[in-house]
Enzyme design. Structure first.
Site, PDB file in Angstrom:
ATOM      1  N   LYS A  43      64.549  13.652  56.922  1.00  0.00           N
ATOM      2  CA  LYS A  43      65.890  14.092  56.552  1.00  0.00           C
ATOM      3  C   LYS A  43      66.116  13.677  55.103  1.00  0.00           C
ATOM      4  O   LYS A  43      66.338  12.498  54.803  1.00  0.00           O
ATOM      5  CB  LYS A  43      66.957  13.472  57.457  1.00  0.00           C
ATOM      6  CG  LYS A  43      68.346  14.014  57.159  1.00  0.00           C
ATOM      7  CD  LYS A  43      69.335  13.615  58.230  1.00  0.00           C
ATOM      8  CE  LYS A  43      70.634  14.390  58.131  1.00  0.00           C
ATOM      9  NZ  LYS A  43      71.347  14.211  56.873  1.00  0.00           N
ATOM     10  N   GLU A  57      60.837  16.453  60.941  1.00  0.00           N
ATOM     11  CA  GLU A  57      60.876  16.572  59.478  1.00  0.00           C
ATOM     12  C   GLU A  57      61.640  15.383  58.906  1.00  0.00           C
ATOM     13  O   GLU A  57      62.520  14.849  59.557  1.00  0.00           O
ATOM     14  CB  GLU A  57      61.646  17.858  59.084  1.00  0.00           C
ATOM     15  CG  GLU A  57      61.066  19.115  59.680  1.00  0.00           C
ATOM     16  CD  GLU A  57      61.973  20.343  59.485  1.00  0.00           C
ATOM     17  OE1 GLU A  57      63.035  20.208  58.844  1.00  0.00           O
ATOM     18  OE2 GLU A  57      61.599  21.419  59.978  1.00  0.00           O
ATOM     19  N   TYR A  60      63.375  24.055  54.476  1.00  0.00           N
ATOM     20  CA  TYR A  60      63.135  23.782  55.888  1.00  0.00           C
ATOM     21  C   TYR A  60      63.766  24.806  56.832  1.00  0.00           C
ATOM     22  O   TYR A  60      63.719  24.653  58.039  1.00  0.00           O
ATOM     23  CB  TYR A  60      63.611  22.378  56.270  1.00  0.00           C
ATOM     24  CG  TYR A  60      65.023  22.045  55.752  1.00  0.00           C
ATOM     25  CD1 TYR A  60      66.146  22.686  56.258  1.00  0.00           C
ATOM     26  CD2 TYR A  60      65.206  21.094  54.760  1.00  0.00           C
ATOM     27  CE1 TYR A  60      67.415  22.395  55.791  1.00  0.00           C
ATOM     28  CE2 TYR A  60      66.474  20.791  54.281  1.00  0.00           C
ATOM     29  CZ  TYR A  60      67.574  21.450  54.798  1.00  0.00           C
ATOM     30  OH  TYR A  60      68.826  21.162  54.329  1.00  0.00           O
ATOM     31  N   CYS A 108      76.660 -26.629  32.215  1.00  0.00           N
ATOM     32  CA  CYS A 108      75.580 -26.231  33.114  1.00  0.00           C
ATOM     33  C   CYS A 108      75.738 -26.939  34.463  1.00  0.00           C
ATOM     34  O   CYS A 108      75.901 -28.162  34.498  1.00  0.00           O
ATOM     35  CB  CYS A 108      74.238 -26.591  32.485  1.00  0.00           C
ATOM     36  SG  CYS A 108      72.843 -26.439  33.613  1.00  0.00           S
ATOM     37  N   CYS A 123      72.549 -29.603  34.568  1.00  0.00           N
ATOM     38  CA  CYS A 123      72.374 -30.741  33.651  1.00  0.00           C
ATOM     39  C   CYS A 123      73.656 -31.068  32.881  1.00  0.00           C
ATOM     40  O   CYS A 123      73.678 -32.001  32.097  1.00  0.00           O
ATOM     41  CB  CYS A 123      71.235 -30.459  32.672  1.00  0.00           C
ATOM     42  SG  CYS A 123      71.665 -29.222  31.422  1.00  0.00           S
ATOM     43  N   ASP A 129      67.626  13.103  51.531  1.00  0.00           N
ATOM     44  CA  ASP A 129      68.958  12.697  51.120  1.00  0.00           C
ATOM     45  C   ASP A 129      69.306  13.366  49.790  1.00  0.00           C
ATOM     46  O   ASP A 129      69.227  12.773  48.731  1.00  0.00           O
ATOM     47  CB  ASP A 129      68.998  11.177  50.989  1.00  0.00           C
ATOM     48  CG  ASP A 129      70.376  10.631  51.257  1.00  0.00           C
ATOM     49  OD1 ASP A 129      71.274  11.439  51.552  1.00  0.00           O
ATOM     50  OD2 ASP A 129      70.553   9.413  51.169  1.00  0.00           O
ATOM     51  N   TYR A 144      50.543  22.696  30.227  1.00  0.00           N
ATOM     52  CA  TYR A 144      51.636  23.515  30.750  1.00  0.00           C
ATOM     53  C   TYR A 144      52.631  23.845  29.625  1.00  0.00           C
ATOM     54  O   TYR A 144      53.033  24.997  29.445  1.00  0.00           O
ATOM     55  CB  TYR A 144      52.319  22.756  31.883  1.00  0.00           C
ATOM     56  CG  TYR A 144      53.459  23.494  32.540  1.00  0.00           C
ATOM     57  CD1 TYR A 144      53.245  24.286  33.662  1.00  0.00           C
ATOM     58  CD2 TYR A 144      54.761  23.389  32.046  1.00  0.00           C
ATOM     59  CE1 TYR A 144      54.289  24.969  34.274  1.00  0.00           C
ATOM     60  CE2 TYR A 144      55.808  24.071  32.646  1.00  0.00           C
ATOM     61  CZ  TYR A 144      55.562  24.854  33.762  1.00  0.00           C
ATOM     62  OH  TYR A 144      56.597  25.516  34.355  1.00  0.00           O
ATOM     63  N   ASP A 145      52.999  22.809  28.874  1.00  0.00           N
ATOM     64  CA  ASP A 145      53.940  23.018  27.769  1.00  0.00           C
ATOM     65  C   ASP A 145      53.381  23.997  26.740  1.00  0.00           C
ATOM     66  O   ASP A 145      54.109  24.791  26.158  1.00  0.00           O
ATOM     67  CB  ASP A 145      54.261  21.685  27.076  1.00  0.00           C
ATOM     68  CG  ASP A 145      55.090  20.786  27.976  1.00  0.00           C
ATOM     69  OD1 ASP A 145      55.668  21.314  28.956  1.00  0.00           O
ATOM     70  OD2 ASP A 145      55.155  19.572  27.713  1.00  0.00           O
ATOM     71  N   LYS A 159      69.057   9.015  62.538  1.00  0.00           N
ATOM     72  CA  LYS A 159      69.296   8.296  61.287  1.00  0.00           C
ATOM     73  C   LYS A 159      68.615   6.926  61.276  1.00  0.00           C
ATOM     74  O   LYS A 159      68.489   6.266  62.304  1.00  0.00           O
ATOM     75  CB  LYS A 159      70.811   8.084  61.081  1.00  0.00           C
ATOM     76  CG  LYS A 159      71.610   9.382  61.070  1.00  0.00           C
ATOM     77  CD  LYS A 159      71.376  10.197  59.827  1.00  0.00           C
ATOM     78  CE  LYS A 159      72.186   9.695  58.664  1.00  0.00           C
ATOM     79  NZ  LYS A 159      73.535  10.223  58.578  1.00  0.00           N
ATOM     80  N   CYS A 174      67.118 -29.950  30.759  1.00  0.00           N
ATOM     81  CA  CYS A 174      67.733 -29.410  31.978  1.00  0.00           C
ATOM     82  C   CYS A 174      66.659 -29.276  33.058  1.00  0.00           C
ATOM     83  O   CYS A 174      65.639 -28.625  32.854  1.00  0.00           O
ATOM     84  CB  CYS A 174      68.365 -28.055  31.697  1.00  0.00           C
ATOM     85  SG  CYS A 174      69.075 -27.300  33.167  1.00  0.00           S
ATOM     86  N   CYS A 194      72.548 -22.183  29.340  1.00  0.00           N
ATOM     87  CA  CYS A 194      72.648 -23.632  29.269  1.00  0.00           C
ATOM     88  C   CYS A 194      71.909 -24.055  28.014  1.00  0.00           C
ATOM     89  O   CYS A 194      70.810 -23.575  27.734  1.00  0.00           O
ATOM     90  CB  CYS A 194      72.003 -24.231  30.509  1.00  0.00           C
ATOM     91  SG  CYS A 194      71.400 -25.906  30.286  1.00  0.00           S
ATOM     92  N   LEU A 204      74.241  18.980  61.298  1.00  0.00           N
ATOM     93  CA  LEU A 204      73.456  18.409  62.396  1.00  0.00           C
ATOM     94  C   LEU A 204      74.233  17.293  63.068  1.00  0.00           C
ATOM     95  O   LEU A 204      74.974  16.568  62.421  1.00  0.00           O
ATOM     96  CB  LEU A 204      72.151  17.815  61.854  1.00  0.00           C
ATOM     97  CG  LEU A 204      71.094  18.773  61.308  1.00  0.00           C
ATOM     98  CD1 LEU A 204      70.013  17.989  60.591  1.00  0.00           C
ATOM     99  CD2 LEU A 204      70.495  19.586  62.446  1.00  0.00           C
TER     100      LEU A 204
HETATM  101  S1  IVH Z   1      68.465  21.492  59.210  1.00  0.00           S
HETATM  102  C1  IVH Z   1      70.794  24.097  61.689  1.00  0.00           C
HETATM  103  N1  IVH Z   1      66.562  19.938  58.183  1.00  0.00           N
HETATM  104  O1  IVH Z   1      71.179  17.278  56.562  1.00  0.00           O
HETATM  105  C2  IVH Z   1      70.057  23.260  60.757  1.00  0.00           C
HETATM  106  N2  IVH Z   1      68.801  19.607  57.444  1.00  0.00           N
HETATM  107  O2  IVH Z   1      73.312  16.460  58.335  1.00  0.00           O
HETATM  108  C3  IVH Z   1      70.886  22.510  59.776  1.00  0.00           C
HETATM  109  N3  IVH Z   1      69.052  17.849  55.731  1.00  0.00           N
HETATM  110  O3  IVH Z   1      73.318  19.926  55.741  1.00  0.00           O
HETATM  111  C4  IVH Z   1      70.140  21.733  58.771  1.00  0.00           C
HETATM  112  N4  IVH Z   1      66.913  17.322  55.610  1.00  0.00           N
HETATM  113  O4  IVH Z   1      71.746  18.989  53.907  1.00  0.00           O
HETATM  114  C5  IVH Z   1      67.890  20.240  58.193  1.00  0.00           C
HETATM  115  N5  IVH Z   1      64.800  18.673  57.356  1.00  0.00           N
HETATM  116  C6  IVH Z   1      66.101  18.976  57.357  1.00  0.00           C
HETATM  117  C7  IVH Z   1      67.037  18.306  56.544  1.00  0.00           C
HETATM  118  C8  IVH Z   1      68.385  18.640  56.613  1.00  0.00           C
HETATM  119  C9  IVH Z   1      68.129  17.071  55.147  1.00  0.00           C
HETATM  120  C10 IVH Z   1      70.494  17.794  55.452  1.00  0.00           C
HETATM  121  C11 IVH Z   1      71.126  19.137  55.161  1.00  0.00           C
HETATM  122  C12 IVH Z   1      72.171  19.310  56.232  1.00  0.00           C
HETATM  123  C13 IVH Z   1      72.437  17.886  56.631  1.00  0.00           C
HETATM  124  C14 IVH Z   1      73.001  17.792  58.039  1.00  0.00           C
END
Ligand code: IVH
Length: 673
Positions: free
Chosen positions: A116, A114, A225, A408, A411, A118, A36-37, A314, A432, A426, A83
């Site tokens: 979520k 899906e 998403y 220590c 010991c 982070d 690739y490089d 969550k 020890c 120590c 959300l």
């Molecule tokens: S949908 C109307 N899908 O979570 C739909 N959000 O707590 C709004 N996030 O601001 C978002 N994975 O940064 C959606 N599969 C996912 C997500 C997702 C992470 C985050 C996103 C959103 C926050 C809301």
């Protein structure tokens, strides 16, 4: 000539885009990073020779040259929503029930589940298939223009694939993989720069760089998403179709997304992903359920900033507050004193945590942890718990900063801290009890002499009774002696004696590793054994000679020389021999060819210098085996870039991990004739 150059430039761009797509969207790369490089190099050279051929969407233009003074503002044409959260199964059932009521529907509804992610939400707008503008979510109405930064993320295509709508706004999450995060922090630490507390902060900090060249150097990735503005095409009728559309346009979508039936399907998905959470290559803090039908979504609408048709479920928090009851010091094999906080037991991400290591006294002072303090404890995935910070507002009066003990705790020998070192030790050495115990444990461990069944509790008792002082003493233990110990029946005592006996026939690398010389891990032990061929030759060598061993620097050489200079250590080695422990000499470094025989390697991630097949060949040529998955039997894990769950697993098992450079050095050292 220019025609030929233009054709080649177009071809290179198409090839590079195709490789990005294979890598990020299909997760099925066709070429090595090196290949690739090479393509990028060729493209750069051609563009340099023919500046007229440079275009804004060339992959060479991902990095813009100059930092900006600030971010522009972007008003989202379609607001970026947030959300609602669910923290329990009941919350999720309530969500599903409300949807049924509002829609006046009975029977199970389809949802798309899906992960979520982070990271941080971004909007990316394509016009006529070309990336035009990228923005952060901001407050949902107004965000920051991060186009230059997002352009540097290889997972985000510069151009959409196939026939693209006139205007297409994709929404998703920019994040950092755990491996990328670890690598970045390692680098930062090595340079004495600021380290990030978690991948989320690292991703946010990287994206919001005024100098996009800094963003380019950060291992950011993205999954999409959702959509915002869409012109020139019909909006998909279902969330699942929306995900197909994103993917078919060449935008990466999480491979974990799934259509599920009813609330029970949602909860099953939650449990399934929850169980795999710690082996995912990136951090997720929950899962998101979205009603599949767009028509139903539209009927349900929004409440304040969140849709009624989606919810975030969550995971239990991986941080909690608790109180430090006491701080003690543990003494390790090399005498290192490790401060350990005893905590008011607290439940964090599935386990009760009652003690946590504070690593060293500098760390304690840096975080200013004191007995009586309320602290934030974190346990991310299967990683060992840690104190994140102290809640200073809750500090009771009269607390004192922690001081290093002068003696220590085990010991009572003097404690010394070498200038410039974080670790205090120590000075008792083998006198020890704690050091004896830890040395024995290391000696008996699987990667050293591998004495099966000699666990911590037994070692503790043997040391306590003074039945064993040095590793050599293990070999004169009798069944009768062992049978007297707690939890030891005649049968298990006999088994242990047999295991001790088996360990008499060992190898030089295992012995060297098992002796527990400071800074001598498995790879160094192997290198020393290969270089000197016999223990005698190593013991006769001085620091300068030891430094001749590949990858052995002055510090390690000094530790090795000091170890063998000690009368005590020489006596232990003599006693081991007298007890019939033997380790055949190794063939001299150059005579080998099967120098790695008996070792099992696992390769993960991408290597820059060679393909995986080449790495496998190189290892087999040296007698090693290559396995597909990581287990306790793995000798080494080779981690290339973007290494994921296998690397995490290796860390969990405490296996030696080689980065690409170390791996190449090992291959060089163990080269067949
Ligand atoms: S949908 C109307 N899908 O979570 C739909 N959000 O707590 C709004 N996030 O601001 C978002 N994975 O940064 C959606 N599969 C996912 C997500 C997702 C992470 C985050 C996103 C959103 C926050 C809301």
């Amino acid at each position: 000539m220019t025609d030929a150059a233009a054709a080649r430039v177009a071809q290179l761009r198409a090839e590079i885009a195709q490789h990005d797509y294979r890598y990020y969207v299909l997760d099925d790369p066709l070429v090595s990073d090196a290949e690739y490089d090479r393509l990028m190099q060729e493209l750069r050279a051609l563009e340099a020779a023919h500046p007229a051929l440079v275009s804004a969407d060339s992959p060479t233009q991902r990095v813009s040259g100059t930092p900006r003074a600030g971010f522009g503002e972007v008003v989202h044409q379609v607001p970026m929503l947030s959300l609602d959260n669910a923290f329990s199964e009941d919350d999720v059932r309530g969500f599903d029930r409300r949807i049924h009521e509002r829609l006046g529907r009975s029977g199970e509804l389809d949802y798309v589940a899906e992960p979520k992610l982070d990271g941080l939400a971004v909007s990316v707008i394509y016009r006529a298939g070309r990336l035009e503008r990228a923005a952060t979510r901001g407050d949902g109405i107004t965000g920051e223009d991060v186009t230059a930064n997002v352009r540097t993320i290889r997972a985000v295509p510069q151009r959409l694939r196939g026939t693209s709508p006139a205007t297409f706004e994709a929404r998703g999450e920019v994040f950092m993989t755990l491996a990328g995060f670890a690598r970045m922090n390692e680098l930062a630490r090595a340079r004495g720069e600021k380290v990030f507390v978690n991948p989320r902060n690292a991703a946010a900090g990287s994206l919001r760089q005024l100098d996009a060249r800094i963003t380019a150097a950060r291992p950011l990735s993205a999954f999409f998403y959702g959509i915002g503005v869409l012109e020139g095409a019909a909006a998909p009728a279902r969330q699942r179709e929306l995900l197909y559309l994103l993917r078919s346009l060449g935008l990466p979508v999480s491979p974990e997304t799934r259509t599920v039936r009813g609330v029970e399907g949602c909860l099953e998905y939650y449990r399934e992903i929850g169980a795999r959470r710690s082996s995912l290559p990136y951090q997720i803090d929950g899962v998101v359920y979205k009603l599949d039908s767009r028509a139903d979504q539209d009927r349900l609408g929004f409440i304040s900033r969140a849709p009624r048709w989606a919810i975030a479920h969550k995971f239990p928090p991986d941080e909690a507050f608790t109180v430090v009851r006491d701080i003690g010091f543990q003494v390790g094999r090399t005498g290192a004193l490790t401060p350990v906080a005893r905590l008011e037991p607290v439940f964090v991400s599935g386990v009760t945590v009652s003690s946590v290591t504070l690593h060293n006294i500098d760390e304690v002072h840096r975080k200013d942890v004191r007995v009586g303090d309320t602290v934030v404890v974190r346990r991310a995935g299967d990683v060992i718990p840690e104190v994140v910070s102290v809640v200073l507002d809750k500090r009771p009066p009269g607390t004192q900063p922690l001081e290093l003990p002068e003696r220590c705790p085990v010991c009572h020998s003097q404690v010394l801290r070498a200038a410039g070192e974080a670790v205090a030790r120590c000075t008792g050495g083998f006198t020890c009890r704690a050091q004896r115990q830890e040395s024995l444990r290391h000696f008996a461990s699987r990667r050293a002499l591998d004495i099966e069944g000699l666990g911590d509790k037994l070692i503790e008792q043997l040391v306590e009774r003074d039945a064993v002082r040095t590793p050599a003493d293990l070999y004169s233990l009798t069944t009768a002696q062992l049978a007297e110990l707690d939890r030891m029946a005649e049968k298990s005592a006999a088994n242990l004696i047999a295991a001790i006996d088996r360990s008499r026939r060992t190898t030089l690398p295992r012995l060297l590793y098992g002796l527990g010389i400071r800074e001598v891990g498995e790879a160094t032990a192997l290198a020393l054994a290969r270089h000197f061929g016999s223990l005698e030759r190593l013991m006769e060598s001085d620091e300068t000679a030891i430094q001749q061993v590949p990858d052995v620097g002055p510090v390690v050489a000094a530790h090795v020389a000091a170890f063998f200079a000690s009368e005590d250590h020489r006596r232990v080695i003599e006693a081991l021999r007298a007890q019939g422990v033997s380790w055949p000499d190794m063939p001299a470094a150059s005579a080998g060819g099967h120098s790695l025989s008996g070792r099992t390697f696992v390769i993960t991630g991408t290597l820059a210098a060679m393909t995986r097949e080449q790495a496998q060949e190189a290892l087999s040529a040296r007698g090693a085996k290559v396995a597909a998955s990581v287990s306790k039997k793995t000798s080494f894990v080779v981690a290339g870039s973007e290494a994921g769950s296998k690397l995490a697993r290796a860390r969990e098992l405490g296996l030696p991990v080689l980065d690409e450079q170390e791996f190449l050095a090992l291959l060089e050292r163990e080269k067949p004739p």
